[in-house]
Design a protein around this motif. Structure first.
Motif, PDB file in Angstrom:
ATOM      1  N   MET A   1       7.604  -8.213 -13.753  1.00  0.00           N
ATOM      2  CA  MET A   1       6.194  -8.200 -14.170  1.00  0.00           C
ATOM      3  C   MET A   1       5.412  -7.232 -13.303  1.00  0.00           C
ATOM      4  SD  MET A   1       4.989 -11.876 -12.572  1.00  0.00           S
ATOM      5  CE  MET A   1       6.547 -12.666 -13.005  1.00  0.00           C
ATOM      6  N   GLN A   2       4.176  -6.965 -13.711  1.00  0.00           N
ATOM      7  CA  GLN A   2       3.266  -6.136 -12.943  1.00  0.00           C
ATOM      8  C   GLN A   2       2.336  -7.067 -12.158  1.00  0.00           C
ATOM      9  OE1 GLN A   2       2.956  -2.651 -12.680  1.00  0.00           O
ATOM     10  NE2 GLN A   2       4.974  -2.664 -13.660  1.00  0.00           N
ATOM     11  N   ILE A   3       2.559  -7.147 -10.862  1.00  0.00           N
ATOM     12  CA  ILE A   3       1.766  -8.041 -10.021  1.00  0.00           C
ATOM     13  C   ILE A   3       0.558  -7.289  -9.488  1.00  0.00           C
ATOM     14  CG2 ILE A   3       1.732  -9.475  -7.948  1.00  0.00           C
ATOM     15  CD1 ILE A   3       4.681  -9.998  -8.367  1.00  0.00           C
ATOM     16  N   PHE A   4      -0.607  -7.816  -9.824  1.00  0.00           N
ATOM     17  CA  PHE A   4      -1.877  -7.261  -9.353  1.00  0.00           C
ATOM     18  C   PHE A   4      -2.141  -7.794  -7.948  1.00  0.00           C
ATOM     19  CE2 PHE A   4      -6.407  -7.637  -8.614  1.00  0.00           C
ATOM     20  CZ  PHE A   4      -6.959  -6.489  -9.133  1.00  0.00           C
ATOM     21  N   TYR A   5      -2.620  -6.917  -7.073  1.00  0.00           N
ATOM     22  CA  TYR A   5      -2.970  -7.392  -5.732  1.00  0.00           C
ATOM     23  C   TYR A   5      -4.074  -6.541  -5.112  1.00  0.00           C
ATOM     24  CZ  TYR A   5       0.022  -3.634  -3.761  1.00  0.00           C
ATOM     25  OH  TYR A   5       0.579  -2.429  -3.424  1.00  0.00           O
ATOM     26  N   ARG A   6      -4.751  -7.140  -4.163  1.00  0.00           N
ATOM     27  CA  ARG A   6      -5.779  -6.468  -3.375  1.00  0.00           C
ATOM     28  C   ARG A   6      -5.227  -6.256  -1.974  1.00  0.00           C
ATOM     29  NH1 ARG A   6     -10.571  -7.682  -6.587  1.00  0.00           N
ATOM     30  NH2 ARG A   6      -9.892  -9.271  -8.080  1.00  0.00           N
ATOM     31  N   SER A   7      -5.552  -5.131  -1.372  1.00  0.00           N
ATOM     32  CA  SER A   7      -5.059  -4.875  -0.022  1.00  0.00           C
ATOM     33  C   SER A   7      -6.063  -4.042   0.755  1.00  0.00           C
ATOM     34  CB  SER A   7      -3.702  -4.173  -0.055  1.00  0.00           C
ATOM     35  OG  SER A   7      -3.824  -2.887  -0.625  1.00  0.00           O
ATOM     36  N   ALA A   8      -6.008  -4.201   2.055  1.00  0.00           N
ATOM     37  CA  ALA A   8      -6.851  -3.420   2.952  1.00  0.00           C
ATOM     38  C   ALA A   8      -6.227  -3.448   4.336  1.00  0.00           C
ATOM     39  CB  ALA A   8      -8.270  -3.989   3.005  1.00  0.00           C
ATOM     40  N   GLY A   9      -6.605  -2.485   5.154  1.00  0.00           N
ATOM     41  CA  GLY A   9      -6.101  -2.431   6.512  1.00  0.00           C
ATOM     42  C   GLY A   9      -4.970  -1.447   6.678  1.00  0.00           C
ATOM     43  N   ASP A  10      -4.679  -1.134   7.923  1.00  0.00           N
ATOM     44  CA  ASP A  10      -3.640  -0.171   8.222  1.00  0.00           C
ATOM     45  C   ASP A  10      -2.266  -0.765   7.982  1.00  0.00           C
ATOM     46  OD1 ASP A  10      -1.731   1.304  10.320  1.00  0.00           O
ATOM     47  OD2 ASP A  10      -3.389   2.623   9.759  1.00  0.00           O
ATOM     48  N   VAL A  11      -1.371   0.018   7.403  1.00  0.00           N
ATOM     49  CA  VAL A  11      -0.048  -0.485   7.032  1.00  0.00           C
ATOM     50  C   VAL A  11       0.819  -0.800   8.243  1.00  0.00           C
ATOM     51  CG1 VAL A  11      -0.069   0.661   4.801  1.00  0.00           C
ATOM     52  CG2 VAL A  11       0.902   1.856   6.783  1.00  0.00           C
ATOM     53  N   THR A  12       0.439  -0.312   9.432  1.00  0.00           N
ATOM     54  CA  THR A  12       1.225  -0.611  10.626  1.00  0.00           C
ATOM     55  C   THR A  12       0.736  -1.864  11.344  1.00  0.00           C
ATOM     56  OG1 THR A  12      -0.153   0.740  12.104  1.00  0.00           O
ATOM     57  CG2 THR A  12       1.646   1.852  10.937  1.00  0.00           C
ATOM     58  N   ALA A  13      -0.374  -2.426  10.905  1.00  0.00           N
ATOM     59  CA  ALA A  13      -0.929  -3.614  11.546  1.00  0.00           C
ATOM     60  C   ALA A  13      -0.159  -4.861  11.125  1.00  0.00           C
ATOM     61  CB  ALA A  13      -2.406  -3.754  11.184  1.00  0.00           C
ATOM     62  N   PRO A  14      -0.235  -5.957  11.892  1.00  0.00           N
ATOM     63  CA  PRO A  14       0.408  -7.206  11.469  1.00  0.00           C
ATOM     64  C   PRO A  14      -0.102  -7.626  10.093  1.00  0.00           C
ATOM     65  CG  PRO A  14      -0.340  -7.362  13.737  1.00  0.00           C
ATOM     66  CD  PRO A  14      -0.913  -6.087  13.195  1.00  0.00           C
ATOM     67  N   ALA A  15       0.802  -8.134   9.269  1.00  0.00           N
ATOM     68  CA  ALA A  15       0.467  -8.435   7.875  1.00  0.00           C
ATOM     69  C   ALA A  15      -0.010  -9.872   7.710  1.00  0.00           C
ATOM     70  CB  ALA A  15       1.670  -8.191   6.984  1.00  0.00           C
ATOM     71  N   LEU A  16      -1.018 -10.039   6.848  1.00  0.00           N
ATOM     72  CA  LEU A  16      -1.525 -11.342   6.421  1.00  0.00           C
ATOM     73  C   LEU A  16      -1.385 -11.414   4.904  1.00  0.00           C
ATOM     74  CD1 LEU A  16      -4.915 -11.662   8.368  1.00  0.00           C
ATOM     75  CD2 LEU A  16      -2.677 -12.542   9.040  1.00  0.00           C
ATOM     76  N   LEU A  17      -0.722 -12.444   4.418  1.00  0.00           N
ATOM     77  CA  LEU A  17      -0.537 -12.657   2.981  1.00  0.00           C
ATOM     78  C   LEU A  17      -1.449 -13.797   2.564  1.00  0.00           C
ATOM     79  CD1 LEU A  17       1.183 -11.851   0.470  1.00  0.00           C
ATOM     80  CD2 LEU A  17       2.819 -13.615   1.191  1.00  0.00           C
ATOM     81  N   LEU A  18      -2.441 -13.505   1.722  1.00  0.00           N
ATOM     82  CA  LEU A  18      -3.424 -14.500   1.290  1.00  0.00           C
ATOM     83  C   LEU A  18      -3.037 -15.023  -0.092  1.00  0.00           C
ATOM     84  CD1 LEU A  18      -6.746 -12.619   2.232  1.00  0.00           C
ATOM     85  CD2 LEU A  18      -5.192 -13.904   3.730  1.00  0.00           C
ATOM     86  N   LEU A  19      -2.860 -16.341  -0.202  1.00  0.00           N
ATOM     87  CA  LEU A  19      -2.384 -16.950  -1.449  1.00  0.00           C
ATOM     88  C   LEU A  19      -3.450 -17.878  -2.013  1.00  0.00           C
ATOM     89  CD1 LEU A  19       1.277 -17.703  -0.328  1.00  0.00           C
ATOM     90  CD2 LEU A  19       0.380 -15.671  -1.486  1.00  0.00           C
ATOM     91  N   HIS A  20      -3.943 -17.540  -3.178  1.00  0.00           N
ATOM     92  CA  HIS A  20      -5.044 -18.262  -3.802  1.00  0.00           C
ATOM     93  C   HIS A  20      -4.562 -19.550  -4.459  1.00  0.00           C
ATOM     94  CE1 HIS A  20      -3.961 -17.443  -8.006  1.00  0.00           C
ATOM     95  NE2 HIS A  20      -3.541 -16.261  -7.593  1.00  0.00           N
ATOM     96  N   GLY A  21      -5.515 -20.293  -5.025  1.00  0.00           N
ATOM     97  CA  GLY A  21      -5.197 -21.544  -5.703  1.00  0.00           C
ATOM     98  C   GLY A  21      -5.749 -21.583  -7.110  1.00  0.00           C
TER      99      GLY A  21
END
Length: 319
Positions: free
Chosen positions: A35-55
């Motif tokens: 499928m085509q998963i839509f997502y929003r992203s921001a921040g530098d790609v080398t920074a520690p990653a945060l995955l935000l999961l909605h409800g």
């Protein structure tokens, strides 16, 4: 697949000195799990990653105020789960809407983005989906932030009554009760405004967007299928708790204390298996992020930094 990096420039306004750099949020799609998963992203790609999961019944749109407040120090990524937001599933995919399936899709999504380590922010449906992901790949999860994301029986409030009845008796009549009382504009608005000191302060585009997307052909049956499958999450609570004891992830439970679905006891319960869990209550409802994004972002940063989840010293931001 495109990548986004944070602009590093700042200009002066002539009066107050340099203007602060505000991270820009990009919207993208990536192919994963058919499928085509839509997502929003921001921040530098080398920074520690945060995955935000909605409800339920939201999408990554719910993180619109949180993402830029975190992206100056972290790479922030928020996907739309299948059945929500703008993720597109081909009709011939014959997707089975269950929490196991959502977790499998999340795993494919993280692999498509080559995320090897990340903290997860789990809210509502995002909790059982994200915790399944964490159990499958404990070595990848650096920390958990649970904002009204439940993992304990004592955290289920009285508002679950009609859904519990559906679990016990999955009849067409009980299914129609949920369709008529929860999957409506007023039902969606109530989830956003209940327990909020000033309900009129909630941005109407939040619940209006959710309600509009629920009206897409076939979507209400998707949600009713997920209501029924939510019982599988309750059965997995002991497994989630065993994961906490075994993996010992740093955990912050930051909770809207007036939530009718996931009550404060669910936040406190994390300390049974994670004695060092940080628990904080906010005087608001289920969608705490709508009223307390500033407080949540600040607390998250303090928590992540205290647990060593920061950019390596001397690391140069990517361009």
């Amino acid at each position: 697949m495109s990548r986004f990096s944070l602009e590093q420039t700042a200009e002066t306004d002539g009066f107050n000195g340099p203007e602060p750099v505000v991270p820009v949020t990009s919207v993208q799609k990536v192919e994963a799990d058919g499928m085509q998963i839509f997502y929003r992203s921001a921040g530098d790609v080398t920074a520690p990653a945060l995955l935000l999961l909605h409800g339920f019944p939201a999408s990554s749109f719910m993180f619109r105020d949180l993402i830029p407040r975190l992206a100056d120090e972290y790479r922030v990524i928020a996907p739309d789960l299948p059945g929500f937001g703008f993720t597109e599933i081909p009709k011939d995919r014959k997707y089975s809407y269950s929490f196991d399936a959502l977790a499998n899709t999340l795993a494919a999504f993280t692999e498509a983005l080559e995320l090897e380590r990340y903290a997860i922010y789990v809210f509502d449906y995002g909790a059982p989906a994200g915790l399944r992901l964490a159990m499958a790949h404990p070595e990848r999860v650096t920390a958990i932030i649970s904002q009204n994301g439940n993992a304990y029986e004592e955290g289920l409030g009285d508002a679950w009554g009609p859904i519990r009845k559906y679990w016990a008796e999955p009849t067409p009549e009980n299914r129609d009760v949920l369709r008529a009382n929860i999957l409506t504009f007023e039902g969606t608005r109530w989830q956003y405004t209940h327990g909020v000191e000033n309900p009129e302060s909630i941005a109407p585009e939040s619940y209006t967007l959710d309600a509009a997307l629920l009206e897409q052909p076939g979507n209400k049956d998707i949600q009713l299928d997920l209501f029924l499958d939510y019982a599988s999450n309750v059965k997995l609570y002991p497994n989630f708790q065993e994961y906490f004891r075994r993996a010992k992830p740093p955990l912050l439970a930051i909770w809207g204390k007036n939530d009718p679905f996931f009550i404060p006891a669910g936040a406190e319960a994390y300390r049974k298996d994670l004695p060092d869990a940080q628990v904080q209550f906010l005087d608001t409802g289920h969608f705490a992020i709508e009223t307390h994004a500033v407080e949540i972002a600040a607390t998250m940063k303090e928590f992540l930094q205290a647990n060593g989840i920061v950019r390596d010293v001397g690391e140069v931001p990517g361009r």
